[in-house]
Design an enzyme around this catalytic site. Structure first.
Site, PDB file in Angstrom:
ATOM      1  N   HIS A  91     -11.271  -2.496   3.728  1.00 17.90           N
ATOM      2  CA  HIS A  91     -11.118  -1.890   5.067  1.00 17.90           C
ATOM      3  C   HIS A  91     -11.851  -0.561   5.201  1.00 17.90           C
ATOM      4  O   HIS A  91     -11.865   0.009   6.283  1.00 17.90           O
ATOM      5  CB  HIS A  91      -9.628  -1.706   5.347  1.00 17.90           C
ATOM      6  CG  HIS A  91      -9.015  -0.699   4.422  1.00 17.90           C
ATOM      7  ND1 HIS A  91      -8.825  -0.953   3.073  1.00 17.90           N
ATOM      8  CD2 HIS A  91      -8.599   0.579   4.625  1.00 17.90           C
ATOM      9  CE1 HIS A  91      -8.313   0.117   2.497  1.00 17.90           C
ATOM     10  NE2 HIS A  91      -8.168   1.059   3.417  1.00 17.90           N
ATOM     11  N   ASP A  92     -12.383  -0.028   4.110  1.00 16.70           N
ATOM     12  CA  ASP A  92     -13.103   1.241   4.183  1.00 16.70           C
ATOM     13  C   ASP A  92     -14.616   1.036   4.194  1.00 16.70           C
ATOM     14  O   ASP A  92     -15.367   2.006   4.026  1.00 16.70           O
ATOM     15  CB  ASP A  92     -12.729   2.135   2.988  1.00 16.70           C
ATOM     16  CG  ASP A  92     -11.317   2.676   3.129  1.00 16.70           C
ATOM     17  OD1 ASP A  92     -10.855   2.862   4.266  1.00 16.70           O
ATOM     18  OD2 ASP A  92     -10.664   2.897   2.091  1.00 16.70           O
ATOM     19  N   ASP A 106       0.856  -1.182   0.000  1.00 17.41           N
ATOM     20  CA  ASP A 106       0.000   0.000   0.000  1.00 17.41           C
ATOM     21  C   ASP A 106       0.900   1.243   0.000  1.00 17.41           C
ATOM     22  O   ASP A 106       1.711   1.425   0.912  1.00 17.41           O
ATOM     23  CB  ASP A 106      -0.866  -0.020   1.279  1.00 17.41           C
ATOM     24  CG  ASP A 106      -2.241   0.569   1.049  1.00 17.41           C
ATOM     25  OD1 ASP A 106      -2.340   1.554   0.306  1.00 17.41           O
ATOM     26  OD2 ASP A 106      -3.206   0.060   1.639  1.00 17.41           O
ATOM     27  N   ASP A 112      -2.763   4.596  -2.900  1.00 16.14           N
ATOM     28  CA  ASP A 112      -3.828   5.104  -2.043  1.00 16.14           C
ATOM     29  C   ASP A 112      -4.269   6.509  -2.469  1.00 16.14           C
ATOM     30  O   ASP A 112      -3.418   7.395  -2.634  1.00 16.14           O
ATOM     31  CB  ASP A 112      -3.294   5.144  -0.599  1.00 16.14           C
ATOM     32  CG  ASP A 112      -4.324   5.640   0.389  1.00 16.14           C
ATOM     33  OD1 ASP A 112      -5.291   4.913   0.635  1.00 16.14           O
ATOM     34  OD2 ASP A 112      -4.161   6.771   0.899  1.00 16.14           O
ATOM     35  N   GLU A 120      -6.432   3.228  -6.248  1.00 12.27           N
ATOM     36  CA  GLU A 120      -7.673   3.290  -5.489  1.00 12.27           C
ATOM     37  C   GLU A 120      -8.505   4.388  -6.129  1.00 12.27           C
ATOM     38  O   GLU A 120      -8.159   5.557  -6.056  1.00 12.27           O
ATOM     39  CB  GLU A 120      -7.392   3.639  -4.027  1.00 12.27           C
ATOM     40  CG  GLU A 120      -8.675   3.638  -3.227  1.00 12.27           C
ATOM     41  CD  GLU A 120      -8.602   4.421  -1.934  1.00 12.27           C
ATOM     42  OE1 GLU A 120      -7.745   5.318  -1.813  1.00 12.27           O
ATOM     43  OE2 GLU A 120      -9.416   4.140  -1.057  1.00 12.27           O
TER      44      GLU A 120
END
Ligand code: GLC
Length: 580
Positions: free
Chosen positions: A351-352, A129, A230, A284
């Site tokens: 995870h969001d 990430d 990200d 992302e």
């Protein structure tokens, strides 16, 4: 009024509402080129919640090492791990203070190397990430930049000098006070798209860009195979920082990111890092239009290899749920836009977000198992690289958190403050938060029936879901009908059948209100996928051209097809080989 709008947007999402549009004209008519990052299924590990070995209540690298055989048993071919770098952890590591150092909570660099070698031994690729739209305010660059305008790092960030008056209004995704914060030592405001502690890096500065490429090279030299960029769409900004028209936040990316120069940066990154190291990168977010997404990922552009968009996760952010018709429409539109050129990832949770089964399936004990199996079948039979979030292979569910005091996530707390400020009905708001908060998706992995689900011998950083005695790896391993064993069957099927990776996708039974049905075809190889998205039986007549053959996957014992009629049980998922 503005506050209410902002709140809707915050709830509506972090980054992306793609405006509806027709797919662009098909471009280069070439069959998709084979690539490992298209064919493998990706498994996402949230390291602090996966497995703790030192009893501090946080997952660590040694925990992942301990579970390598389990990870391999899932049939996945790639792992993306959320950030584990040195960080004050204001946003659980998405605020990096040293991009080359491991946060001690996770272990040491030697542990990292051992973990990476363990993945390589199992032919599992590792995706890092990369959080470089912003750094932490504790990063030495920002510490220096915010101490003097003469600092060599001052231009690593975006500043609004106080002598120019107050900065224009700027929306922040995490901070109800907006996107500028004042620093007395430099008499200027810095920009932060996310929290106050996450100052945006200035990508217009070539020195900053070179620093980032060096960081990426450092990890590529260590052997990582890919990068997840990200929040990267925001890296390019209009540096006059204009005040945008009221309501602009509805299309946040369009106004705050995706400036034309982003493509120059990506081409530069491709030439400096991706191509020479033969690594891939996934963004992302995919811009705010289909054309934006093409411009990011089409192979001839030499920018990124793939991206994921948010349009379908956006549609299920409130307890009101979503309509199957919209779900089909979104997936079909994106698929057809990328049928000839470009490649995207497909996911239903990460995870969001809160848990997949709560948002798209049915978490009631009666239907949890079958509806998660159905959703996983969907994910693993669509075109695009499937991304599975840890725990979804078990059917882990949301955790009930009705009180704000229990929340630790900066996003949840920011939303709460915004709602208060806007005078919202707070009971309503809490109901929504309880349903949609991303903390739901961050609870400890459920390994077995022992205390704390076998995640830690200490006190877990986050409460383990009460249902861990029923939903865990040990119990599901032993049950051939479990979500886990069905997940493994499905990854095997995908790994063994290129038609599920590259095959053309065609929607059938378009208007059916309960069934999502489609075919995948690659040359002579054809499969039919029937999914009942409802908690009731569903019947339909297949078009005469569709003749179901052998069943390759089924989450019920009953064969739903008889001639051209099908009768699917609640949340039944079936994959057929098709006969000519
Ligand atoms: C990305 C991450 C999210 C994080 C944000 C700020 O959206 O996925 O978890 O909070 O960026 O870095």
């Amino acid at each position: 009024m503005r506050n209410i709008l902002l709140l809707i947007l915050l709830t509506a999402f972090l980054f992306g509402c793609s405006s509806r549009e027709e797919p662009p004209e098909a471009q280069v008519q070439e069959p998709a080129e084979r690539k490992w990052w298209k064919e493998g299924v990706l498994y996402q590990i949230y390291p602090q919640s996966f497995k703790d070995t030192d009893g501090d209540g946080f997952g660590d690298f040694r925990g992942v090492i301990e579970k390598l055989d389990y990870i391999e048993s899932l049939g996945i071919k790639m792992v993306w791990m959320n950030p584990f770098f040195e960080s004050p952890l204001i946003d659980n590591g998405y605020d990096v203070a040293d991009y080359r150092a491991i946060h001690p909570r996770y272990g040491t660099m030697a542990d990292f190397d051992e973990m990476l070698a363990g993945f390589k031994d199992r032919d599992i690729r590792f995706v890092l990430d990369v959080v470089v739209n912003h750094s932490s305010d504790q990063h030495p660059w920002f510490q220096s930049a915010s101490s003097s305008r003469d600092s060599e790092y001052f231009n690593y960030y975006h500043w609004w000098l106080a002598e120019n008056g107050d900065p224009p209004y700027r929306y922040s995704l995490f901070d109800p006070e907006g996107g500028w914060d004042y620093v007395e030592a430099v008499d200027a405001y810095y920009l932060h798209t996310f929290a106050e502690a996450q100052p945006d890096l200035n990508w217009e500065n070539p020195e900053l860009r070179q620093e980032v490429y060096d960081i990426m090279k450092f990890w590529a030299e260590k052997g990582v195979d890919g990068f997840r960029m990200d929040a990267f769409q925001f890296a390019s900004k209009d540096t006059t920082y204009p005040e945008f028209p009221e309501g602009h936040e509805k299309d946040f990316i369009k106004w705050y990111g995706m400036r034309p120069q982003l493509h120059d940066y990506l081409k530069e990154m491709y030439a400096e890092v991706l191509e020479p190291f033969d690594v891939f990168a996934v963004a992302e977010g995919a811009g705010s239009t289909l054309q934006d997404a093409h411009d990011l990922v089409d192979a001839d552009r030499k920018e990124l290899q793939t991206a994921y968009h948010f349009e379908y996760v956006d549609m299920s952010r409130t307890p009101a749920g979503y309509e199957l018709a919209d779900f089909k429409e979104v997936f079909t539109r994106w698929d057809s836009a990328f049928a000839e050129n470009g490649w995207l990832a497909v996911f239903l949770s990460n995870h969001d977000n809160s848990r997949l089964v709560n948002r798209f399936g049915n978490a009631d004990p009666e239907f949890r198992r079958v509806s998660t199996q159905m959703l996983n079948t969907f994910l693993l039979t669509m075109r695009g690289t499937p991304y599975t979030y840890y725990g979804d292979e078990l059917g882990m569910t949301n955790i009930d958190m009705p009180e704000i005091e229990e929340y630790v996530d900066i996003d949840a707390i920011g939303k709460y403050q915004t709602a208060l400020k806007a005078g919202r009905d707070m009971e309503d708001f809490m109901e929504e938060l309880n349903y949609s908060s991303r903390e739901n998706g961050r609870t400890p992995m459920q390994w077995d029936t022992t205390e704390n689900a076998g995640f830690t011998t200490g006190t877990p950083w986050k409460r383990v879901n009460d249902n861990y005695r029923q939903i865990n790896v040990a119990v599901e391993d032993a049950d051939p009908n479990s979500v886990l064993n069905h997940f493994r069957q499905m990854t095997r099927l995908r790994n063994e059948n290129l038609v599920l990776v590259y095959g053309e996708y065609d929607l059938i039974l378009d208007d059916h209100e309960q069934i999502y049905a489609y075919t995948r075809s690659l040359d002579e190889d054809k499969m039919l996928i029937l999914l009942n998205f409802s908690d009731e039986d569903a019947d339909a007549s297949l078009p005469s051209s569709i003749v179901p053959g052998e069943i390759l996957y089924n989450n019920y014992d009953s064969n739903p097809a008889e001639g051209s009629s099908v009768l699917l049980r609640p949340y039944q998922a079936v994959v057929f080989q098709m006969n000519e």
